[in-house]
Motif scaffolding. Sequence first.
Motif, short mmCIF file in Angstrom:
data_model
loop_
_atom_site.label_atom_id
_atom_site.label_comp_id
_atom_site.label_asym_id
_atom_site.label_seq_id
_atom_site.Cartn_x
_atom_site.Cartn_y
_atom_site.Cartn_z
N ASN A 125 0.46 -0.49 -0.07
CA ASN A 125 0.27 0.26 -0.33
C ASN A 125 0.83 0.74 -0.15
O ASN A 125 2.21 0.79 -0.45
CB ASN A 125 -1.09 -0.24 1.38
CG ASN A 125 -0.39 -0.32 2.52
OD1 ASN A 125 0.24 0.39 2.83
ND2 ASN A 125 -0.78 -0.36 3.39
N GLU A 126 -0.28 2.83 0.26
CA GLU A 126 0.96 3.57 0.26
C GLU A 126 2.44 3.87 0.74
O GLU A 126 2.91 4.39 1.00
CB GLU A 126 0.04 5.02 0.27
CG GLU A 126 -0.85 5.04 1.33
CD GLU A 126 -2.02 5.91 1.35
OE1 GLU A 126 -2.79 6.01 2.26
OE2 GLU A 126 -2.65 6.49 -0.18
N ASP A 127 1.46 3.41 1.92
CA ASP A 127 2.64 3.43 3.34
C ASP A 127 4.19 1.79 3.42
O ASP A 127 4.65 2.12 3.84
CB ASP A 127 1.81 2.79 4.26
CG ASP A 127 1.38 3.70 5.42
OD1 ASP A 127 1.33 4.96 4.83
OD2 ASP A 127 0.68 3.85 5.90
N GLY A 128 3.80 1.44 1.83
CA GLY A 128 4.96 0.27 1.93
C GLY A 128 4.38 -1.08 2.41
O GLY A 128 5.48 -2.09 2.50
N ILE A 129 3.34 -1.40 3.13
CA ILE A 129 3.46 -2.95 4.00
C ILE A 129 2.07 -3.71 2.99
O ILE A 129 1.25 -3.14 2.43
CB ILE A 129 2.71 -2.05 5.21
CG1 ILE A 129 3.20 -1.22 6.26
CG2 ILE A 129 2.44 -3.28 5.77
CD1 ILE A 129 2.89 -0.93 6.90
N ILE A 130 2.66 -4.48 2.70
CA ILE A 130 1.55 -6.12 2.31
C ILE A 130 -0.20 -5.86 3.49
O ILE A 130 0.62 -5.21 4.22
CB ILE A 130 1.64 -7.48 2.16
CG1 ILE A 130 2.29 -7.78 3.84
CG2 ILE A 130 3.34 -7.48 1.83
CD1 ILE A 130 2.35 -9.29 3.34
N LYS A 131 -0.52 -6.40 2.45
CA LYS A 131 -2.12 -6.55 3.32
C LYS A 131 -2.13 -8.05 3.29
O LYS A 131 -2.11 -8.65 2.29
CB LYS A 131 -3.57 -6.05 1.57
CG LYS A 131 -3.70 -4.96 1.74
CD LYS A 131 -4.68 -4.69 0.85
CE LYS A 131 -6.34 -5.31 0.72
NZ LYS A 131 -6.89 -5.34 -0.07
N LEU A 132 -2.41 -8.83 4.41
CA LEU A 132 -1.81 -9.57 4.71
C LEU A 132 -3.09 -11.20 3.62
O LEU A 132 -3.01 -12.04 3.43
CB LEU A 132 -2.38 -9.95 6.02
CG LEU A 132 -0.92 -9.18 6.80
CD1 LEU A 132 -1.42 -9.45 8.45
CD2 LEU A 132 0.12 -10.86 7.01
N SER A 133 -4.36 -9.70 3.76
CA SER A 133 -5.79 -10.70 3.43
C SER A 133 -5.03 -11.47 1.81
O SER A 133 -5.63 -12.21 1.38
CB SER A 133 -6.72 -10.01 2.81
OG SER A 133 -6.63 -8.79 2.20
N ASP A 134 -4.36 -10.84 1.39
CA ASP A 134 -3.25 -10.93 -0.30
C ASP A 134 -2.74 -11.87 -0.19
O ASP A 134 -2.92 -13.23 -0.80
CB ASP A 134 -2.47 -9.87 -1.03
CG ASP A 134 -3.54 -8.65 -1.26
OD1 ASP A 134 -4.83 -8.53 -1.52
OD2 ASP A 134 -3.11 -7.49 -1.76
N LEU A 135 -1.51 -11.83 0.72
CA LEU A 135 -0.80 -13.50 0.72
C LEU A 135 -1.55 -14.53 1.88
O LEU A 135 -1.51 -15.24 0.49
CB LEU A 135 -0.37 -12.77 2.26
CG LEU A 135 0.94 -14.12 2.50
CD1 LEU A 135 0.92 -14.42 1.93
CD2 LEU A 135 1.89 -13.82 3.89
N GLU A 136 -3.02 -14.31 2.01
CA GLU A 136 -3.26 -15.78 2.95
C GLU A 136 -4.23 -16.23 1.76
O GLU A 136 -4.80 -17.44 1.14
CB GLU A 136 -4.29 -15.64 3.68
CG GLU A 136 -5.96 -16.16 4.12
CD GLU A 136 -5.92 -16.04 5.46
OE1 GLU A 136 -6.40 -17.05 6.44
OE2 GLU A 136 -6.21 -14.84 5.95
N ASN A 137 -5.44 -14.90 0.33
CA ASN A 137 -5.61 -15.82 -0.57
C ASN A 137 -4.77 -16.73 -1.81
O ASN A 137 -5.48 -17.54 -2.35
CB ASN A 137 -6.27 -14.87 -1.45
CG ASN A 137 -7.43 -13.94 -0.59
OD1 ASN A 137 -7.85 -14.34 0.46
ND2 ASN A 137 -7.69 -12.93 -1.45
N LEU A 138 -3.88 -16.61 -1.77
CA LEU A 138 -2.20 -16.88 -2.38
C LEU A 138 -2.80 -18.11 -1.87
O LEU A 138 -2.03 -19.56 -2.19
CB LEU A 138 -1.08 -16.38 -2.63
CG LEU A 138 -1.46 -14.99 -3.28
CD1 LEU A 138 -0.23 -13.98 -3.57
CD2 LEU A 138 -1.61 -15.81 -5.07
N LEU A 139 -1.83 -18.20 -0.04
CA LEU A 139 -1.31 -19.56 0.45
C LEU A 139 -3.07 -20.55 0.71
O LEU A 139 -2.74 -22.13 0.86
CB LEU A 139 -1.47 -18.72 2.38
CG LEU A 139 0.09 -18.47 1.81
CD1 LEU A 139 0.42 -18.22 2.97
CD2 LEU A 139 0.73 -19.01 1.51
#
Length: 374
Positions: A125-139
């Motif tokens: 995001n604009e703060d430079g941090i990932i969205k955990l939901s994006d990671l979980e959707n892939l996992l």
Amino acid sequence: MSNKIYLDYQATTPVDKRILDKMIPYFSENFGNPHSNNHEFGRSANTAVDEARTNIANLINAETSEVIFTSGATESNNLAIKSIAKNFFEKDCQIITVKTEHKCVLESCHELEQDGFKVTYLDVNEDGIIKLSDLENLLKQKQALVSIMHANNEIGVLQPIKEIGELCKKYNSIFHSDIAQSIGTQKIDVVEMNIDACSLSAHKIYGPKGIGALYISNNIKNTLRPLMSGGGQEMNLRSGTLSPALCVGLGEACKDLTDNREKYTKHFEEIKSILVSELNNSNLDYVINGNTEQRIPNNLNIAIKGKVAEQLFNFMPHIALSSGSACTSGTIERSHVLSAMKLDDDRIDGSFRISAGRNTTKEEIKELIKSLNN
């Protein structure tokens, strides 16, 4: 260089004098090969290496059998990512990393793509941090090797590695993290954080250049293979004769952090508070890049409106700063980290990193702001 000010400690740090004193004997009188255990010279060197390995393990709550010496975090990252992908999963996995990762991680992943692995590069995001939901959707879709750094080397933001580790454990995946930039100020517990592998470098924490370590959990270590052929040193994962002096340097740097990290962190927080206060009291129209709270205390990456960082540097050659990570500063391309955050080109061009050290003073910060105002 007494009139010069160094504010690029994320690029490298000087070797602490106390650490250097511990290293010096292993360059001269204690010169034995640590792998020559049939005589006292080798056994003495081996004992020093083992003690250093213990100091590293203690810092991150690992077993000594899980710590492998390397030449630095770049080699550690390469070894972890390539060996885990090729040997633990045998291609039946996906690889997940982040667009803002260190170049050595991104290049390792690009190489694996050429070998047929599927790699997903997460957005930030604009703060430079990932969205955990994006990671979980892939996992949820498939087992993965996840490689996400703790603290970014340019903007200093901290990714939520404890939560990432929990997700990886939940979905039976492997989690590797580059902790080179965070270990100096953040507590890392590989057990509590469910980290399967992590990389660090001595020269980021007041140890010598040319030495680093890779933590590999015993749960996966025996499935891995080395990148280099040789004599089978470092538990058959990293061949080559170790330098006891360098190993001692890294070990002592880790031991020092175990004892004094809170003191160092407090100093960094005080310096950052002074820096932000001085910036706010100046005439500079600036903005901070990255999350203002979720970050290491010895980093501030800012952009000054209407200014180009490289031109600013030309007007204050007595101050060492960075317009990006040291590993990419020789190129003319814009920072891939700031680009991934979707900042506009003018802001990227005006951005630079201020990274304080253990001996950075209030007077040095005031001189920086004075120079930026001129």
